[in-house]
Design a protein around this motif. Structure first.
Motif, mmCIF file in Angstrom:
data_model
loop_
_atom_site.group_PDB
_atom_site.id
_atom_site.type_symbol
_atom_site.label_atom_id
_atom_site.label_comp_id
_atom_site.label_asym_id
_atom_site.label_seq_id
_atom_site.Cartn_x
_atom_site.Cartn_y
_atom_site.Cartn_z
ATOM 1 N N GLN A 112 -15.722 -44.202 13.266
ATOM 2 C CA GLN A 112 -16.238 -45.509 13.486
ATOM 3 C C GLN A 112 -16.893 -46.103 12.183
ATOM 4 N N GLY A 113 -17.832 -45.335 11.610
ATOM 5 C CA GLY A 113 -18.258 -46.145 10.562
ATOM 6 C C GLY A 113 -17.455 -46.670 9.382
ATOM 7 N N LEU A 114 -16.467 -45.896 8.987
ATOM 8 C CA LEU A 114 -15.669 -46.272 8.045
ATOM 9 C C LEU A 114 -14.627 -47.469 8.777
ATOM 10 N N GLY A 115 -14.377 -47.434 9.988
ATOM 11 C CA GLY A 115 -13.694 -48.670 10.585
ATOM 12 C C GLY A 115 -14.292 -50.044 10.306
ATOM 13 N N ALA A 116 -15.795 -49.819 10.926
ATOM 14 C CA ALA A 116 -16.696 -51.001 10.874
ATOM 15 C C ALA A 116 -16.728 -51.441 9.312
ATOM 16 N N PHE A 117 -17.102 -50.619 8.448
ATOM 17 C CA PHE A 117 -17.011 -50.922 7.037
ATOM 18 C C PHE A 117 -15.978 -51.629 6.628
ATOM 19 N N ALA A 118 -14.722 -51.047 6.985
ATOM 20 C CA ALA A 118 -13.456 -51.827 6.359
ATOM 21 C C ALA A 118 -13.442 -53.119 7.008
ATOM 22 N N LEU A 119 -13.750 -53.185 8.298
ATOM 23 C CA LEU A 119 -13.634 -54.789 8.834
ATOM 24 C C LEU A 119 -14.663 -55.732 8.128
ATOM 25 N N ILE A 120 -15.840 -54.966 8.002
ATOM 26 C CA ILE A 120 -16.671 -55.889 7.299
ATOM 27 C C ILE A 120 -16.327 -56.400 6.018
ATOM 28 N N THR A 121 -15.685 -55.414 5.009
ATOM 29 C CA THR A 121 -15.322 -55.879 3.892
ATOM 30 C C THR A 121 -14.328 -56.883 3.835
ATOM 31 N N LEU A 122 -13.390 -56.580 4.790
ATOM 32 C CA LEU A 122 -12.124 -57.447 4.940
ATOM 33 C C LEU A 122 -12.546 -58.926 5.392
ATOM 34 N N GLY A 123 -13.737 -58.935 6.225
ATOM 35 C CA GLY A 123 -14.158 -60.172 6.538
ATOM 36 C C GLY A 123 -14.803 -60.834 5.627
ATOM 37 N N VAL A 124 -15.549 -60.309 4.613
ATOM 38 C CA VAL A 124 -16.222 -60.800 3.694
ATOM 39 C C VAL A 124 -15.163 -61.301 2.408
ATOM 40 N N ILE A 125 -13.931 -60.495 2.193
ATOM 41 C CA ILE A 125 -13.027 -60.736 1.278
ATOM 42 C C ILE A 125 -12.349 -62.270 1.866
ATOM 43 N N LEU A 126 -12.189 -62.327 3.038
ATOM 44 C CA LEU A 126 -11.637 -63.676 3.624
ATOM 45 C C LEU A 126 -12.543 -64.690 3.493
#
Lengths: 261, 316
Positions: free
Chosen positions: B72-86
């Motif tokens: 859950q933590g890794l998934g959330a972190f990956a989505l956050i990072t992807l969101g910030v990249i975009l």
């Protein structure tokens, strides 16, 4: 303009302050505190009394557990990316500096300016150099924080907070661990900021500093408050601090009392 | 009266900012406001620090909970990072682009000498084993195909990922863990600098591009050194035949999946290592322990991604 002047820089109404590390734990309760624009406040308290948490909340970096905290009339509860410009009207100096260890002192100071205004290093250099000279940091510009004494690290943190020319400056125990010469420099410089420094267009800066020792802060122009037993107590001016009967205040002045007896 | 800093003055900038800001609510806005607790999954700490359970089933349950919380933590972190990249691709270019270049150098260019050696060794190793095996069954003409399957599809990307994880991933955990423990993350928040944008995005992009590029060099080097070894062993195979075999064995799918796979390795290794360094409040003494955990999880993630791509190859 006069309307804006009447808006307190910071205004807390019935605020409960949660611990930064554990939001379920309340460190200060029922804070009612208006900080007028241009005011100079010193908030005293022992270690772990919630001074840093109170400052973080005042800076809009942490929502209150209850009550409302306003920065220039804007509630900080819903502060997000869009309100970043409002939040950057407040500068913050951490106890110990919290500088970025991989950057030099000059790069540390330049970073907020480069990031917020998308400046290149060359574009930011003039303002950085001016601050380095003002704070006597020029000889340390290319040194990393690990190779600088704590006194100067704290000063570099002040420079980093001032680079965006904030209207309010929050200082977390700025005199902690400083030598006598540096403490005197800090008090003088903060007074200059409070009166209005020519480097910052002569406009009086609103200052809030925390302290665990009230003695160095003796000055009629400053207002004092106390954090004790989860309570926020407004003390008033220095004469009122000296006249206060609260044992916690006496504790913060105890050493001075002993020496004057 | 107030000197509010100017940020986005281009037409529609404010609307776009509001749009992305609302988008970001999906992943993190609530926790983002809470500063140090931004990515903190306190439950994980509760499970990790609790006393040992009395039965094996309890232990199994705890491990399962920990696994799910980590996912859950890794998934959330990956989505956050992807969101910030975009959403922040055009924010603070003068700060972020040099940081990305630094990370590409660190996770790519600086590792080239080591990869040159590994490429040489890998070519010798694979050909050394396969030549004798293929010669026994008279299938020496399949040397090129074997090299493609072993080096291009499997060993090349996986080995690159594991080597970069060991050399750079561990450094990520230690650097970010130390930065977190020393309060640098709070300092970034105070200055209005998004820690994910400043600390994580350059590392993720640098590692994804680094692993992709290094894998390409590793494969080219291994295929070349493989033939060199075959030549030294007097294998009756001309360079023309060898490279013809290679070309015939490679399809467009190999190129596409190789790119996807290596970028995926880079992205997820960076996510795992940065997550462990940054996402949880650390004390200085926690940093080494967390680094070990991050490397273990990084290897597991690589193997899982590799397994996924094997399925894709088989299906395709």
């Amino acid at each position: 303009m006069s309307e804006n002047q009447n808006i307190p820089a910071i205004e807390m109404c019935g605020v409960n302050v949660a611990a930064m590390r554990d939001a379920s734990f309340t460190v200060v309760e029922d804070v009612n505190w208006p900080v007028a624009a241009g005011g100079f406040w010193v908030v005293a308290g022992q270690e772990h009394s919630g001074k840093s948490d109170l400052l973080m909340l005042a800076a809009g970096l942490m929502p209150p557990a209850s009550g409302s905290c306003k920065l220039f009339g804007n509630d900080t509860k819903n502060f997000g990316e869009v309100e970043l410009a409002e939040r950057l009207r407040v500068g913050f100096v951490f106890q110990g500096g919290h500088l970025f260890n991989r950057l030099t002192i000059a790069e540390n100071i330049a970073l907020p300016l480069q990031y917020q205004k998308d400046f290149t290093a060359a574009e930011a250099a003039r303002e950085v150099q001016a601050l380095l000279e003002l704070l006597e940091l020029a000889p340390l510009a290319d040194v990393t924080p690990a190779n600088v004494a704590a006194n100067w690290r704290q000063r570099a943190a002040l420079a980093r907070a001032l680079i965006l020319k904030p209207e309010v400056l929050l200082l977390d125990n700025p005199l902690a661990g400083l030598g006598a010469r540096h403490s005197q420099w800090w008090l003088r410089f903060l007074d200059q900021l409070s009166r209005g420094h020519e480097q910052f267009a002569g406009k009086p800066m609103t200052l809030v500093a925390t302290a665990d020792d009230l003695r160095p802060w003796q000055n009629a122009r400053r207002n004092f408050a106390l954090l004790s037993d989860k309570k926020f107590i407004l003390l008033g001016t220095w004469s009122e601090v000296e006249a206060a009967s609260d044992p916690a205040v006496k504790e913060l002045l105890a050493i001075q009392l002993e020496t004057t007896i | 009266m107030h000197s509010v800093p100017e940020f986005d003055t281009e037409p529609g900038g404010r609307e776009r900012k509001i749009f992305f800001s609302r988008m970001s609510l999906c992943y993190a806005a609530v926790v983002r406001g809470k500063l140090a607790k931004t990515f903190e999954f306190a439950d994980t700490q509760i499970f990790r620090r609790a006393a040992l359970p009395k039965s094996y089933t309890d232990l199994l349950g705890r491990k399962l909970f920990l696994f799910l919380l980590t996912v859950q933590g890794l998934g959330a972190f990956a989505l956050i990072t992807l969101g910030v990249i975009l959403s922040k691709s055009s924010v603070a270019k003068n700060v972020i682009r040099p940081r990305i270049r630094q990370e590409i150098v660190r996770a790519g260019v600086a590792l080239l000498p080591m990869f040159a050696f590994v490429a040489l060794a890998l070519g010798f190793l694979v050909v050394g084993q396969t030549v004798s095996a293929l010669a026994k069954v008279g299938a020496i003409n399949y040397l090129g195909s074997t090299m493609v399957i072993v080096v291009v599809r499997e060993l090349g990307p996986l080995l690159s990922a594991v080597l970069v994880l060991a050399r750079v991933g561990t450094a990520h955990v230690i650097e970010l863990g130390t930065a977190r423990a020393l309060g640098e993350v709070e300092a970034l928040e105070v200055l209005g600098i998004d820690p994910v944008h400043y600390l994580i995005v350059p590392r993720v992009i640098g590692m994804a591009l680094g692993i992709f590029s290094l894998t390409v060099y590793l494969i080219i080097g291994a295929l070349g050194s493989g033939y060199l070894f075959a030549f030294l062993q007097d294998v009756p195979l001309t360079p023309g035949d060898y490279f013809k075999q290679l070309v015939e064995s490679l399809g467009w799918l190999d190129f596409a999946l190789l790119a996807l796979k290596t970028v995926g390795f880079g992205f997820f290794i960076a996510i795992v290592t940065c997550y462990h360094g940054l996402a949880q409040p650390l004390r200085l003494e926690d940093v080494s322990r967390v680094a070990v955990r991050a490397v273990t999880q990084g290897v597991i993630v690589c193997v899982l991604i590799d397994a996924l791509f094997i399925v894709l190859y088989l299906v395709a």
